[in-house]
Motif scaffolding. Structure first.
Motif, PDB file in Angstrom:
ATOM      1  N   GLN A 240       0.176  -3.755  -7.280  1.00 53.50           N
ATOM      2  CA  GLN A 240      -1.482  -3.796  -6.487  1.00 53.50           C
ATOM      3  C   GLN A 240      -1.304  -4.396  -5.193  1.00 53.50           C
ATOM      4  O   GLN A 240      -2.252  -3.525  -5.148  1.00 53.50           O
ATOM      5  CB  GLN A 240      -1.677  -4.938  -7.822  1.00 53.50           C
ATOM      6  N   ASP A 241      -1.212  -5.307  -4.245  1.00 54.36           N
ATOM      7  CA  ASP A 241      -1.240  -5.133  -3.035  1.00 54.36           C
ATOM      8  C   ASP A 241      -1.200  -4.290  -2.880  1.00 54.36           C
ATOM      9  O   ASP A 241      -1.670  -3.997  -2.059  1.00 54.36           O
ATOM     10  CB  ASP A 241      -0.631  -6.980  -2.664  1.00 54.36           C
ATOM     11  N   PHE A 242       0.288  -4.100  -2.088  1.00 54.76           N
ATOM     12  CA  PHE A 242       0.940  -3.188  -1.354  1.00 54.76           C
ATOM     13  C   PHE A 242       0.436  -1.646  -1.890  1.00 54.76           C
ATOM     14  O   PHE A 242       0.622  -1.449  -0.650  1.00 54.76           O
ATOM     15  CB  PHE A 242       2.808  -3.279  -1.363  1.00 54.76           C
ATOM     16  N   LEU A 243      -0.062  -1.139  -2.735  1.00 57.48           N
ATOM     17  CA  LEU A 243      -0.609  -0.001  -2.957  1.00 57.48           C
ATOM     18  C   LEU A 243      -1.692   0.132  -2.715  1.00 57.48           C
ATOM     19  O   LEU A 243      -2.532   1.381  -2.838  1.00 57.48           O
ATOM     20  CB  LEU A 243      -0.551   0.447  -4.460  1.00 57.48           C
ATOM     21  N   GLY A 244      -2.529  -1.532  -2.310  1.00 58.46           N
ATOM     22  CA  GLY A 244      -3.906  -0.979  -2.129  1.00 58.46           C
ATOM     23  C   GLY A 244      -4.037  -0.361  -0.755  1.00 58.46           C
ATOM     24  O   GLY A 244      -3.313  -0.805  -0.186  1.00 58.46           O
ATOM     25  N   THR A 245      -5.054  -0.046  -0.787  1.00 59.53           N
ATOM     26  CA  THR A 245      -5.904   0.288   1.261  1.00 59.53           C
ATOM     27  C   THR A 245      -6.509  -0.206   1.511  1.00 59.53           C
ATOM     28  O   THR A 245      -7.444  -1.077   1.016  1.00 59.53           O
ATOM     29  CB  THR A 245      -5.816   2.157   0.566  1.00 59.53           C
ATOM     30  N   ASN A 246      -6.908  -0.701   2.879  1.00 53.98           N
ATOM     31  CA  ASN A 246      -8.571  -0.714   3.426  1.00 53.98           C
ATOM     32  C   ASN A 246      -9.438   0.147   3.223  1.00 53.98           C
ATOM     33  O   ASN A 246      -9.520   0.950   2.719  1.00 53.98           O
ATOM     34  CB  ASN A 246      -7.317  -1.082   5.290  1.00 53.98           C
ATOM     35  N   LYS A 247     -10.538   0.075   3.789  1.00 56.58           N
ATOM     36  CA  LYS A 247     -11.632   0.637   3.785  1.00 56.58           C
ATOM     37  C   LYS A 247     -11.252   2.293   4.152  1.00 56.58           C
ATOM     38  O   LYS A 247     -12.490   3.248   3.866  1.00 56.58           O
ATOM     39  CB  LYS A 247     -12.507   0.154   4.688  1.00 56.58           C
ATOM     40  N   GLN A 248     -10.627   2.614   5.307  1.00 58.70           N
ATOM     41  CA  GLN A 248     -10.592   3.846   5.952  1.00 58.70           C
ATOM     42  C   GLN A 248      -8.595   4.546   5.147  1.00 58.70           C
ATOM     43  O   GLN A 248      -8.646   5.579   5.371  1.00 58.70           O
ATOM     44  CB  GLN A 248      -9.832   3.621   7.229  1.00 58.70           C
ATOM     45  N   GLY A 249      -8.701   3.625   3.877  1.00 57.06           N
ATOM     46  CA  GLY A 249      -7.453   4.753   3.130  1.00 57.06           C
ATOM     47  C   GLY A 249      -5.813   3.648   3.486  1.00 57.06           C
ATOM     48  O   GLY A 249      -5.164   4.680   2.871  1.00 57.06           O
ATOM     49  N   GLY A 250      -5.861   3.672   4.896  1.00 49.38           N
ATOM     50  CA  GLY A 250      -4.690   3.203   5.207  1.00 49.38           C
ATOM     51  C   GLY A 250      -3.713   1.739   4.454  1.00 49.38           C
ATOM     52  O   GLY A 250      -4.790   1.393   2.938  1.00 49.38           O
ATOM     53  N   ILE A 251      -3.240   1.428   5.184  1.00 49.84           N
ATOM     54  CA  ILE A 251      -2.314   0.117   4.941  1.00 49.84           C
ATOM     55  C   ILE A 251      -3.371  -1.189   5.546  1.00 49.84           C
ATOM     56  O   ILE A 251      -3.310  -1.035   6.498  1.00 49.84           O
ATOM     57  CB  ILE A 251      -0.922   0.310   5.667  1.00 49.84           C
ATOM     58  N   LYS A 252      -2.864  -1.916   4.365  1.00 53.61           N
ATOM     59  CA  LYS A 252      -3.581  -2.905   4.744  1.00 53.61           C
ATOM     60  C   LYS A 252      -3.037  -3.983   6.478  1.00 53.61           C
ATOM     61  O   LYS A 252      -1.440  -3.353   6.370  1.00 53.61           O
ATOM     62  CB  LYS A 252      -3.773  -3.744   3.865  1.00 53.61           C
ATOM     63  N   ALA A 253      -3.791  -4.088   7.005  1.00 57.12           N
ATOM     64  CA  ALA A 253      -3.328  -5.135   7.903  1.00 57.12           C
ATOM     65  C   ALA A 253      -1.859  -5.731   7.160  1.00 57.12           C
ATOM     66  O   ALA A 253      -1.058  -5.780   8.126  1.00 57.12           O
ATOM     67  CB  ALA A 253      -4.082  -5.733   9.164  1.00 57.12           C
ATOM     68  N   LYS A 254      -2.687  -6.783   6.948  1.00 61.36           N
ATOM     69  CA  LYS A 254      -1.230  -7.746   6.224  1.00 61.36           C
ATOM     70  C   LYS A 254      -0.275  -7.462   6.330  1.00 61.36           C
ATOM     71  O   LYS A 254       1.010  -8.237   5.597  1.00 61.36           O
ATOM     72  CB  LYS A 254      -1.721  -8.232   5.578  1.00 61.36           C
ATOM     73  N   ASN A 255       0.069  -5.962   5.176  1.00 67.15           N
ATOM     74  CA  ASN A 255       1.131  -5.345   4.804  1.00 67.15           C
ATOM     75  C   ASN A 255       2.531  -4.419   5.902  1.00 67.15           C
ATOM     76  O   ASN A 255       2.816  -4.194   5.209  1.00 67.15           O
ATOM     77  CB  ASN A 255       0.325  -4.577   3.386  1.00 67.15           C
ATOM     78  N   GLU A 256       1.527  -4.380   6.638  1.00 70.60           N
ATOM     79  CA  GLU A 256       2.354  -2.794   7.812  1.00 70.60           C
ATOM     80  C   GLU A 256       3.574  -4.018   8.113  1.00 70.60           C
ATOM     81  O   GLU A 256       4.112  -2.698   8.515  1.00 70.60           O
ATOM     82  CB  GLU A 256       1.157  -3.009   9.386  1.00 70.60           C
ATOM     83  N   TRP A 257       3.660  -4.814   8.844  1.00 70.92           N
ATOM     84  CA  TRP A 257       5.226  -5.620   8.680  1.00 70.92           C
ATOM     85  C   TRP A 257       5.822  -5.445   7.493  1.00 70.92           C
ATOM     86  O   TRP A 257       7.208  -4.763   7.911  1.00 70.92           O
ATOM     87  CB  TRP A 257       4.680  -6.758   9.249  1.00 70.92           C
ATOM     88  N   VAL A 258       5.424  -4.820   6.538  1.00 66.21           N
ATOM     89  CA  VAL A 258       6.610  -4.964   5.267  1.00 66.21           C
ATOM     90  C   VAL A 258       6.997  -3.009   5.398  1.00 66.21           C
ATOM     91  O   VAL A 258       8.005  -2.886   4.824  1.00 66.21           O
ATOM     92  CB  VAL A 258       5.378  -4.859   3.657  1.00 66.21           C
ATOM     93  N   HIS A 259       6.650  -2.102   5.745  1.00 67.95           N
ATOM     94  CA  HIS A 259       6.239  -0.996   5.602  1.00 67.95           C
ATOM     95  C   HIS A 259       7.088  -0.935   7.013  1.00 67.95           C
ATOM     96  O   HIS A 259       7.481   0.053   6.818  1.00 67.95           O
ATOM     97  CB  HIS A 259       4.766  -0.335   5.684  1.00 67.95           C
ATOM     98  N   ALA A 260       7.064  -1.469   8.269  1.00 71.96           N
ATOM     99  CA  ALA A 260       7.891  -1.423   9.450  1.00 71.96           C
ATOM    100  C   ALA A 260       9.180  -1.622   9.550  1.00 71.96           C
ATOM    101  O   ALA A 260      10.419  -1.641  10.227  1.00 71.96           O
ATOM    102  CB  ALA A 260       6.765  -1.685  10.191  1.00 71.96           C
ATOM    103  N   THR A 261       9.773  -2.495   8.191  1.00 71.37           N
ATOM    104  CA  THR A 261      11.093  -3.013   8.345  1.00 71.37           C
ATOM    105  C   THR A 261      11.642  -2.565   8.186  1.00 71.37           C
ATOM    106  O   THR A 261      11.972  -2.487   6.461  1.00 71.37           O
ATOM    107  CB  THR A 261      10.535  -4.723   7.439  1.00 71.37           C
ATOM    108  N   ASN A 262      13.014  -2.875   7.881  1.00 66.49           N
ATOM    109  CA  ASN A 262      14.454  -1.965   7.347  1.00 66.49           C
ATOM    110  C   ASN A 262      15.148  -2.893   6.385  1.00 66.49           C
ATOM    111  O   ASN A 262      15.525  -4.143   7.055  1.00 66.49           O
ATOM    112  CB  ASN A 262      15.078  -1.855   8.658  1.00 66.49           C
TER     113      ASN A 262
END
Length: 302
Positions: A240-262
């Protein structure tokens, strides 16, 4: 060096560390920690010689063998020293302001011969069925990697209730040498189980648990900044959290590191609650395409 130093002798008595709480209000929050070669019940009863009607004025909360892994014994003085070293208040004699878990952590540290860390009071081994699951999964992943170096393996655990899936998962991660584990679920309530197993068992001393649940962006970013990248990291999050988006429809700032991590492994917990949905697949399959090293482990608990 004498023979006794090489082979510590076990004594015939029953060395025991015990702890009890006095039911009188003035002792609230305090534990009396002692040592005896009798039973804990016998020793504590000796400290309350006056017979009183009704319930006993004390409650024994801990009764543990005072024997180290090498067979030698220790006493309450060793436990007291460990508790003081950990910063627990010692208002008088054998009385300490601490919890039963704190005493167990001190005892385990003495038995192991090293400090297992604050609040790590669990030291049990895997059960046979857990060992079998971990061994089978480990062998599969290792064989798959050799045969399909550019593909991502999947493995399903259809585990029964009370199997101990979180503990077994961490043991698999340790055996595989994974340092970055992402746990995704549609059931956020299971966070407590993932966090407790990681923070209380001595096998995972030094491992870090991070979760964004209920936190603001600044708090999440601070948590990430405080991570030690040289130690294993477990990130727990809800779809629910990771599929959520910000107002611009992008990844939430607090979750960006999760998407960037290997991530070395992605665990889909409580799979039957919805991890098979297209929206969920888009999230974790995108991660697997982006990071070839990512392992996806689909799991189910009925």
């Amino acid at each position: 060096m004498s023979r006794s130093e090489f082979f510590p002798t076990r004594i015939s008595a029953n060395p025991t560390i015990y702890a009890y709480e006095d039911t009188h209000p003035q002792y609230k929050g305090l534990l009396k920690i002692g040592y005896t070669i009798k039973t804990a019940q016998e020793r504590v009863a000796e400290q309350y010689p006056t017979q009183r009607p009704g319930e006993k004025p004390y409650r024994i909360v801990l009764d543990e063998p005072a024997i180290k892994e090498n067979g030698s014994t220790f006493t309450d003085h060793d436990v007291h020293r460990m508790l003081r070293k950990s910063g627990f208040s010692n208002p008088s004699g054998e009385w300490f302001r601490c919890s039963v878990s704190d005493v167990m952590t001190a005892i385990i540290s003495i038995k192991k011969g090293y400090d297992v860390g604050v609040s790590r009071s669990l030291s049990f081994d895997m059960r046979p069925e857990q060992k079998q699951a971990v061994s089978k999964t480990l062998n599969y992943f290792q064989a798959f990697k050799k045969e399909n170096p550019d593909k991502v393996p999947h493995f399903l655990w259809n585990a029964k209730m009370r199997f101990g899936k979180t503990f077994a998962t961490y043991q698999l991660a340790k055996a595989m040498g994974w340092k970055r584990i992402l746990v995704l679920t549609f059931k956020p309530a299971v966070q407590d189980a993932w966090e407790e197993d990681l923070k209380t068992h001595i096998d995972f001393d030094g491992w870090q648990f991070i979760c964004n649940k209920g936190k603001k962006k600044d708090e999440c970013l601070l948590d990430v900044e405080n991570l030690d990248l040289n130690k294993p990291i477990v990130c727990f999050g809800s779809f629910q959290d990771f599929l959520g988006t910000n107002k611009q429809g992008g990844i939430k700032a607090k979750n960006e590191w999760v998407h960037a991590t290997n991530w070395d492994c992605v665990v889909l917990d409580e799979y039957h609650f919805g991890s098979w949905r297209e929206s969920a697949k888009e999230l974790f399959e995108a991660e697997s395409r982006k990071q070839k090293r990512t392992r996806i482990w689909a799991r189910c608990w009925y």
